[in-house]
Write a protein that holds these residues in place. Structure first.
Motif, short mmCIF file in Angstrom:
data_model
loop_
_atom_site.label_atom_id
_atom_site.label_comp_id
_atom_site.label_asym_id
_atom_site.label_seq_id
_atom_site.Cartn_x
_atom_site.Cartn_y
_atom_site.Cartn_z
N ASP A 130 -5.24 -57.39 16.19
CA ASP A 130 -6.44 -58.23 16.22
C ASP A 130 -6.63 -58.94 17.56
O ASP A 130 -7.48 -59.81 17.68
CB ASP A 130 -6.37 -59.27 15.10
CG ASP A 130 -6.34 -58.64 13.72
OD1 ASP A 130 -7.02 -57.61 13.54
OD2 ASP A 130 -5.63 -59.16 12.83
N ALA A 131 -5.81 -58.56 18.55
CA ALA A 131 -5.93 -59.21 19.85
C ALA A 131 -7.30 -58.92 20.47
O ALA A 131 -7.88 -57.85 20.30
CB ALA A 131 -4.83 -58.72 20.78
N PHE A 132 -7.82 -59.92 21.18
CA PHE A 132 -9.10 -59.78 21.88
C PHE A 132 -8.79 -59.40 23.33
O PHE A 132 -8.10 -60.14 24.04
CB PHE A 132 -9.88 -61.09 21.81
CG PHE A 132 -11.26 -61.00 22.40
CD1 PHE A 132 -12.32 -60.47 21.68
CD2 PHE A 132 -11.49 -61.44 23.70
CE1 PHE A 132 -13.58 -60.39 22.23
CE2 PHE A 132 -12.76 -61.37 24.26
CZ PHE A 132 -13.81 -60.84 23.52
N ILE A 133 -9.29 -58.26 23.77
CA ILE A 133 -8.95 -57.72 25.08
C ILE A 133 -10.22 -57.37 25.85
O ILE A 133 -11.16 -56.79 25.30
CB ILE A 133 -8.09 -56.44 24.96
CG1 ILE A 133 -6.90 -56.66 24.03
CG2 ILE A 133 -7.60 -55.98 26.33
CD1 ILE A 133 -6.16 -55.40 23.70
N LYS A 190 -4.24 -69.54 24.61
CA LYS A 190 -3.56 -69.01 25.79
C LYS A 190 -4.17 -67.66 26.15
O LYS A 190 -4.35 -66.79 25.29
CB LYS A 190 -2.07 -68.82 25.51
CG LYS A 190 -1.32 -70.11 25.15
CD LYS A 190 -1.18 -71.02 26.36
CE LYS A 190 -0.30 -72.22 26.00
NZ LYS A 190 -0.13 -73.13 27.15
N MET A 191 -4.50 -67.49 27.42
CA MET A 191 -5.08 -66.24 27.90
C MET A 191 -4.10 -65.60 28.87
O MET A 191 -3.57 -66.27 29.76
CB MET A 191 -6.42 -66.50 28.58
CG MET A 191 -7.08 -65.24 29.11
SD MET A 191 -8.65 -65.56 29.93
CE MET A 191 -8.09 -66.29 31.46
N LEU A 192 -3.86 -64.31 28.69
CA LEU A 192 -3.00 -63.55 29.60
C LEU A 192 -3.87 -62.80 30.60
O LEU A 192 -4.82 -62.11 30.21
CB LEU A 192 -2.12 -62.57 28.83
CG LEU A 192 -1.15 -63.15 27.81
CD1 LEU A 192 -0.37 -62.02 27.14
CD2 LEU A 192 -0.20 -64.13 28.48
N LEU A 193 -3.56 -62.94 31.86
CA LEU A 193 -4.24 -62.20 32.92
C LEU A 193 -3.25 -61.18 33.48
O LEU A 193 -2.18 -61.56 33.95
CB LEU A 193 -4.71 -63.15 34.01
CG LEU A 193 -5.54 -62.52 35.15
CD1 LEU A 193 -6.85 -62.00 34.63
CD2 LEU A 193 -5.76 -63.55 36.26
N VAL A 194 -3.62 -59.91 33.43
CA VAL A 194 -2.72 -58.83 33.84
C VAL A 194 -3.44 -57.91 34.81
O VAL A 194 -4.59 -57.51 34.56
CB VAL A 194 -2.23 -58.01 32.62
CG1 VAL A 194 -1.26 -56.92 33.06
CG2 VAL A 194 -1.59 -58.92 31.58
N PHE A 253 -6.86 -56.99 33.04
CA PHE A 253 -6.93 -57.27 31.61
C PHE A 253 -6.94 -58.78 31.38
O PHE A 253 -6.21 -59.52 32.04
CB PHE A 253 -5.70 -56.69 30.89
CG PHE A 253 -5.75 -55.20 30.68
CD1 PHE A 253 -6.39 -54.66 29.58
CD2 PHE A 253 -5.12 -54.36 31.57
CE1 PHE A 253 -6.42 -53.29 29.39
CE2 PHE A 253 -5.15 -53.00 31.40
CZ PHE A 253 -5.80 -52.46 30.30
N THR A 254 -7.77 -59.20 30.46
CA THR A 254 -7.67 -60.56 29.90
C THR A 254 -7.40 -60.39 28.41
O THR A 254 -8.14 -59.68 27.71
CB THR A 254 -8.95 -61.37 30.13
OG1 THR A 254 -10.08 -60.64 29.64
CG2 THR A 254 -9.15 -61.66 31.60
N ILE A 255 -6.34 -61.03 27.94
CA ILE A 255 -5.87 -60.82 26.57
C ILE A 255 -5.76 -62.16 25.86
O ILE A 255 -5.13 -63.10 26.37
CB ILE A 255 -4.49 -60.12 26.58
CG1 ILE A 255 -4.54 -58.82 27.38
CG2 ILE A 255 -4.02 -59.86 25.14
CD1 ILE A 255 -3.18 -58.23 27.70
#
Length: 324
Positions: free
Chosen positions: A274-277, A250-254, A213-215
């Motif tokens: 509204d998060a972009f995933i 900020k991008m989250l990598l999961v 996932f990229t969030i």
């Protein structure tokens, strides 16, 4: 309030499908498999063994539901830390419901539902059990038994849930030969096991894959904390720049197992709709919580030898002497 109502609805829906999956499993076992005196995998099979052993020794067998429920509680006590609190709560619920269903349905079917068709009964029973188990796992539940062991293994390896169940249940099925002295019963048990494991994997659709996932979200801190505490998965925070707005983001990598992807989506959407995933399937995820890199000893030694020879050649080369 909207988020609270949504979470309640999601939980209710999950429990409804867990009950439906458990009913399918219990019905397939009670109406098609148990009347044929076929021992299958899982605690249902273990309970079947105990039933017929006690019936032979004492004239009356211990009900399958009783053995199943007691053993489930013991396994849960051992697996509490490994699978997490939410999984344990749902498994206690599932173990209670499946014991009730099997306890009620088993006496209703003293004879197989399809008369004089053993092979047809085990096929239908295996299909119902496999679909039921898969449905329960998809909605973050468990029927207990070897499912608990499978869930723990899937957290730390790339072995699919169905395959783990296959390995765990082989001993239970094989031991039925010591009671019935009938190879046919063992073969039928393995037929049920293979069908159940295969269909469980199809429903869960793990395919030994992980998900990346990229969030992107303004609430990235809350999302990262929720994923770490609720899904027990790590997050990597990456600095970036939105080129259209020229603002820092900020991008989250999961990384997570495919079966856990629904949980990640629910966490993100409950915090920021509204998060972009983005989500993508990945293979070969290595590290803590995933697969381990395994290199054979012979290959490692050969690699070390090649590196050592290369170092000697480099040291003796004219280019090296000139440089010195």
């Amino acid at each position: 309030m909207h988020l609270t109502a949504n979470k309640i609805w999601v939980s209710i829906r999950d429990y409804v499908f867990i009950v439906l999956g458990i009913f399918l499993y219990a019905f397939g076992f009670s109406a098609f498999i148990f009347p044929e005196k076929v021992v299958i995998g899982g605690l249902a099979g273990f309970g079947t063994l105990i039933y017929f052993i006690t019936e032979m020794l004492f004239g009356k067998g211990v009900p399958v539901a009783v053995t199943q429920y007691v053993t489930n509680l013991l396994l849960l006590a051992m697996a509490f830390k490994g699978v997490g609190r939410q999984f344990v709560i749902r498994t206690i619920f599932g173990a209670t419901v499946i014991s009730l269903f099997i306890g009620v349905l088993t006496p209703l079917f003293p004879e197989p539902l399809v008369a004089q068709q053993t092979f047809m009964n085990v096929i239908i029973g295996g299909i119902l059990c496999g679909v039921g188990i898969g449905m329960v796992f998809v909605h973050n539940g468990s029927t207990g038994g070897t499912d608990i062991i499978a869930a723990m293994v899937s957290k730390s390896s790339n072995t699919s849930i169905g395959r783990t169940m296959l390995y765990c249940d082989m001993c239970i099925i094989s031991s039925s030969f010591l009671i019935f002295h009938n190879v046919d019963k063992v073969v039928y048990g393995f037929i049920v096991l293979v069908i159940t494991a295969y269909l469980a994997d199809m429903v869960i659709d793990t395919n030994r894959q992980a998900v990346q996932f990229t969030i992107f979200s303004r609430h990235w801190e809350r999302i990262a904390d929720a994923i770490s505490h609720e899904a027990n998965r790590g997050c990597t925070v990456i600095n970036g720049t939105g080129w259209y707005t020229k603002h820092e983001v900020k991008m989250l990598l999961v990384m997570c197992r495919k079966i856990e992807s629904v949980t990640i989506f629910r966490i993100v959407k409950s915090i920021d709709e509204d998060a972009f995933i983005t989500q993508s399937n990945v293979n070969g995820v290595y590290g803590k919580g995933f697969d381990k890199i395994k290199i054979k000893e012979a290959r490692r030694r050969a690699s070390e030898k090649i590196n050592a020879e290369a170092a000697e050649i480099t040291a003796d080369s004219p280019v090296n002497d000139t440089a010195l």
